[in-house]
Design an enzyme around this catalytic site. Structure first.
Site, PDB file in Angstrom:
ATOM      1  N   HIS A 131      28.735  29.133  13.474  1.00  0.00           N
ATOM      2  CA  HIS A 131      28.196  29.472  14.795  1.00  0.00           C
ATOM      3  C   HIS A 131      29.284  30.092  15.645  1.00  0.00           C
ATOM      4  O   HIS A 131      30.464  29.798  15.478  1.00  0.00           O
ATOM      5  CB  HIS A 131      27.607  28.237  15.488  1.00  0.00           C
ATOM      6  CG  HIS A 131      28.554  27.079  15.572  1.00  0.00           C
ATOM      7  ND1 HIS A 131      28.771  26.228  14.501  1.00  0.00           N
ATOM      8  CD2 HIS A 131      29.359  26.652  16.563  1.00  0.00           C
ATOM      9  CE1 HIS A 131      29.659  25.315  14.849  1.00  0.00           C
ATOM     10  NE2 HIS A 131      30.046  25.556  16.095  1.00  0.00           N
ATOM     11  N   ARG A 137      21.233  26.925  23.885  1.00  0.00           N
ATOM     12  CA  ARG A 137      22.289  26.361  24.743  1.00  0.00           C
ATOM     13  C   ARG A 137      23.034  25.248  24.024  1.00  0.00           C
ATOM     14  O   ARG A 137      22.404  24.429  23.337  1.00  0.00           O
ATOM     15  CB  ARG A 137      21.690  25.767  26.024  1.00  0.00           C
ATOM     16  CG  ARG A 137      21.153  26.789  26.981  1.00  0.00           C
ATOM     17  CD  ARG A 137      20.695  26.141  28.294  1.00  0.00           C
ATOM     18  NE  ARG A 137      19.968  27.141  29.072  1.00  0.00           N
ATOM     19  CZ  ARG A 137      18.665  27.398  28.934  1.00  0.00           C
ATOM     20  NH1 ARG A 137      17.940  26.702  28.077  1.00  0.00           N
ATOM     21  NH2 ARG A 137      18.090  28.333  29.656  1.00  0.00           N
ATOM     22  N   ASP A 138      24.349  25.194  24.219  1.00  0.00           N
ATOM     23  CA  ASP A 138      25.124  24.058  23.712  1.00  0.00           C
ATOM     24  C   ASP A 138      24.691  22.801  24.471  1.00  0.00           C
ATOM     25  O   ASP A 138      24.537  22.806  25.693  1.00  0.00           O
ATOM     26  CB  ASP A 138      26.624  24.316  23.911  1.00  0.00           C
ATOM     27  CG  ASP A 138      27.479  23.375  23.083  1.00  0.00           C
ATOM     28  OD1 ASP A 138      28.153  23.841  22.161  1.00  0.00           O
ATOM     29  OD2 ASP A 138      27.465  22.151  23.377  1.00  0.00           O
TER      30      ASP A 138
END
Ligand code: 5GP
Ligand code: ZN
Length: 111
Positions: free
Chosen positions: A101, A30-31
């Protein structure tokens, strides 16, 4: 692995982060500062600075990143409602972590 690269540290489990998926080539997590209800990052274990630094032999890796994003969208339950896949490239493109990413972003309320 590059010293002082936060995503190398996460990808090599030297920084505690819950991994939503991992295989030999990739991790997904998760960011930390989500821009949407679902904001996950698809990150190759191999350190590549940005899209600009891709080499011809990285073609399979990029294809796998996109296929992983598709699978993770399904896992997040946003495959039918829809989502965005985003590469920020270099500072002017909004990149702040210089380890390749792919952002998977979605889960907004349906109108
Ligand atoms: P960029 O702007 O480089 O494309 O995106 C980097 C993303 O990584 C940002 O959305 C930021 O919130 C996220 N991020 C930065 N540091 C960390 C961290 O230590 N852990 C996690 N999970 N996400 C991070
Ligand atoms: Zn790195």
């Amino acid at each position: 692995m590059i010293e002082d690269c936060i995503f190398c540290k996460i990808a090599h489990q030297q920084m505690p982060t819950e991994l939503l998926f991992q295989n030999d080539q990739m991790v997904v997590f998760r960011d930390i500062k989500p821009h949407a209800p679902v904001h996950w990052l698809i990150v190759p274990r191999k350190h590549i600075r940005s899209i600009n630094d891709l080499q011809p032999e990285d073609g399979d890796l990029i294809a796998e990143m996109i296929a992983t994003a598709r699978d993770m969208a399904k896992k997040a339950g946003v495959n039918e409602s829809g989502y965005k896949l985003l590469f920020n490239v270099e500072k002017g493109g909004g990149q702040v972590i210089f380890h390749l990413h792919l952002h998977l972003i979605g889960g907004w309320a349906k109108s």
